[in-house]
Design an enzyme around this catalytic site. Structure first.
Site, PDB file in Angstrom:
ATOM      1  N   LYS A 294       9.131 -59.316  30.556  1.00 27.00           N
ATOM      2  CA  LYS A 294      10.372 -58.933  31.242  1.00 27.00           C
ATOM      3  C   LYS A 294      10.035 -58.273  32.567  1.00 27.00           C
ATOM      4  CE  LYS A 294      12.998 -55.207  29.959  1.00 27.00           C
ATOM      5  NZ  LYS A 294      13.409 -54.463  31.150  1.00 27.00           N
TER       6      LYS A 294
ATOM      7  N   ASP B 282      15.255 -59.306  34.430  1.00 28.27           N
ATOM      8  CA  ASP B 282      16.229 -58.299  33.972  1.00 28.27           C
ATOM      9  C   ASP B 282      16.802 -57.573  35.190  1.00 28.27           C
ATOM     10  OD1 ASP B 282      17.617 -56.378  32.507  1.00 28.27           O
ATOM     11  OD2 ASP B 282      15.834 -55.205  32.051  1.00 28.27           O
TER      12      ASP B 282
ATOM     13  N   THR C 121      23.082 -48.524  26.857  1.00 30.27           N
ATOM     14  CA  THR C 121      22.917 -47.605  25.725  1.00 30.27           C
ATOM     15  C   THR C 121      22.808 -46.152  26.176  1.00 30.27           C
ATOM     16  OG1 THR C 121      20.577 -48.160  25.781  1.00 30.27           O
ATOM     17  CG2 THR C 121      21.892 -49.235  24.092  1.00 30.27           C
TER      18      THR C 121
ATOM     19  N   ARG D 243       6.181 -49.693  26.284  1.00 32.90           N
ATOM     20  CA  ARG D 243       5.028 -48.801  26.205  1.00 32.90           C
ATOM     21  C   ARG D 243       4.140 -48.937  24.973  1.00 32.90           C
ATOM     22  NH1 ARG D 243       8.967 -44.122  28.008  1.00 32.90           N
ATOM     23  NH2 ARG D 243      10.309 -45.621  26.903  1.00 32.90           N
TER      24      ARG D 243
HETATM   25  O1  C5P Z   1       8.719 -48.754  26.837  1.00 34.92           O
HETATM   26  P1  C5P Z   1       9.925 -49.187  26.062  1.00 34.92           P
HETATM   27  O2  C5P Z   1       9.598 -50.028  24.837  1.00 34.92           O
HETATM   28  O3  C5P Z   1      10.861 -48.045  25.737  1.00 34.92           O
HETATM   29  O4  C5P Z   1      10.678 -50.169  27.093  1.00 34.92           O
HETATM   30  C1  C5P Z   1      11.925 -50.743  26.789  1.00 34.92           C
HETATM   31  C2  C5P Z   1      12.385 -51.611  27.910  1.00 34.92           C
HETATM   32  O5  C5P Z   1      13.702 -52.058  27.596  1.00 34.92           O
HETATM   33  C3  C5P Z   1      12.479 -50.929  29.269  1.00 34.92           C
HETATM   34  O6  C5P Z   1      12.223 -51.949  30.268  1.00 34.92           O
HETATM   35  C4  C5P Z   1      13.914 -50.478  29.337  1.00 34.92           C
HETATM   36  O7  C5P Z   1      14.387 -50.385  30.652  1.00 34.92           O
HETATM   37  C5  C5P Z   1      14.615 -51.612  28.589  1.00 34.92           C
HETATM   38  N1  C5P Z   1      15.909 -51.255  28.015  1.00 34.92           N
HETATM   39  C6  C5P Z   1      16.060 -50.232  27.098  1.00 34.92           C
HETATM   40  N2  C5P Z   1      17.294 -49.947  26.602  1.00 34.92           N
HETATM   41  C7  C5P Z   1      18.344 -50.654  26.982  1.00 34.92           C
HETATM   42  C8  C5P Z   1      18.216 -51.700  27.891  1.00 34.92           C
HETATM   43  C9  C5P Z   1      16.965 -51.972  28.397  1.00 34.92           C
HETATM   44  O8  C5P Z   1      15.081 -49.589  26.724  1.00 34.92           O
HETATM   45  N3  C5P Z   1      19.520 -50.381  26.463  1.00 34.92           N
END
Ligand code: C5P
Length: 232
Positions: A34, A61, A120, A211
């Protein structure tokens, strides 16, 4: 290239070099990636093309939200980059979503087009402040139905909303869930998380994981460990 995995790795990096360094340590048959606003803003469309050229399917995204003509044109431009999936904000309305879906449908092979319903990060008070009646769940349901009715392929949602949306919208509609953490992984700033297996059991089609993979000492090993924990 066939991808045998529901995992989408979030390339949340501030530079092209950092993103490409991670790609060196991943396998495009085991995950998609992504590219979001930070990396796109600093590295631009040429990076998207380079990632695609390395064999990775890209979820762009950028969450478009504008008048129908502008969003349709942006989606067309994203499709020209060769992305696998892109998204927009459902709150841009039915005509905006239909215009984008219709523009992509003119292409021979078209990328998937999905919507963000309610971010969210927004709670009931935030929603009231911007004029949305009701709580997050009912707004998510309403906007997800509108997304499906406008001809889009799915929505981004919290894993905690996946079961409700799967029941509501049927089997074909794609549910893409961030907020996924393998058991024992650091939660970071995510508030409500689910394990990959639970998110898939709840009806998720694809899991966005950042992460736990990108910050791991061995990203490919971390990816494989997650895959080992979910049904093949
Ligand atoms: O590092 P982590 O697993 O928390 O990353 C989650 C990814 O999903 C990030 O790119 C974040 O911006 C995205 N995201 C999220 N929650 C959402 C929409 C997108 O964590 N509601």
């Amino acid at each position: 290239m066939k991808v045998v995995s529901p995992l989408i790795v979030a390339l949340d990096f501030p530079t092209e070099e950092a993103a490409l360094a991670l790609l060196e340590r991943l396998d495009p048959t085991l995950c998609r990636v992504k590219i979001g606003k930070e990396l796109f803003t600093c590295a631009g469309p040429r990076l998207v093309e380079r990632v695609v050229a390395r064999g990775f399917q890209v979820f762009l995204d950028l969450k478009y939200h504008d008048i129908p003509n502008t969003v349709a044109a942006a989606c067309d431009a994203a499709a020209d980059l060769g992305v696998w999936m892109m998204n927009l904000h459902a709150s841009g309305g039915r005509r905006m979503m239909e215009a984008a879906a219709e523009r992509l449908a003119r292409r021979g092979s078209r990328p998937l087009l999905i919507a963000v319903t309610i971010l969210t990060s927004l709670g009931e008070e935030d929603l009231a402040e911007i004029g949305f009646l009701g709580g997050p769940a009912e707004n998510v349901s309403r906007l997800a139905r509108l997304t499906r009715d406008a001809g889009l392929d799915g929505v981004v949602c919290s894993p905690l909303e996946a079961a409700m949306l799967r029941a509501d919208l049927g089997g074909e509609f794609r549910l893409i869930t961030p907020g996924v953490r393998p058991g024992g992984a650091a939660v970071g700033d995510q508030k409500r998380v689910m394990t990959p297996r639970d998110a898939l059991d709840a009806g998720a089609s694809y899991l966005v994981v950042g992460r736990p993979i990108t910050a791991a000492p061995e990203p490919l090993a971390a990816l494989r460990t997650i895959l080992d924990g979910i049904p093949g």
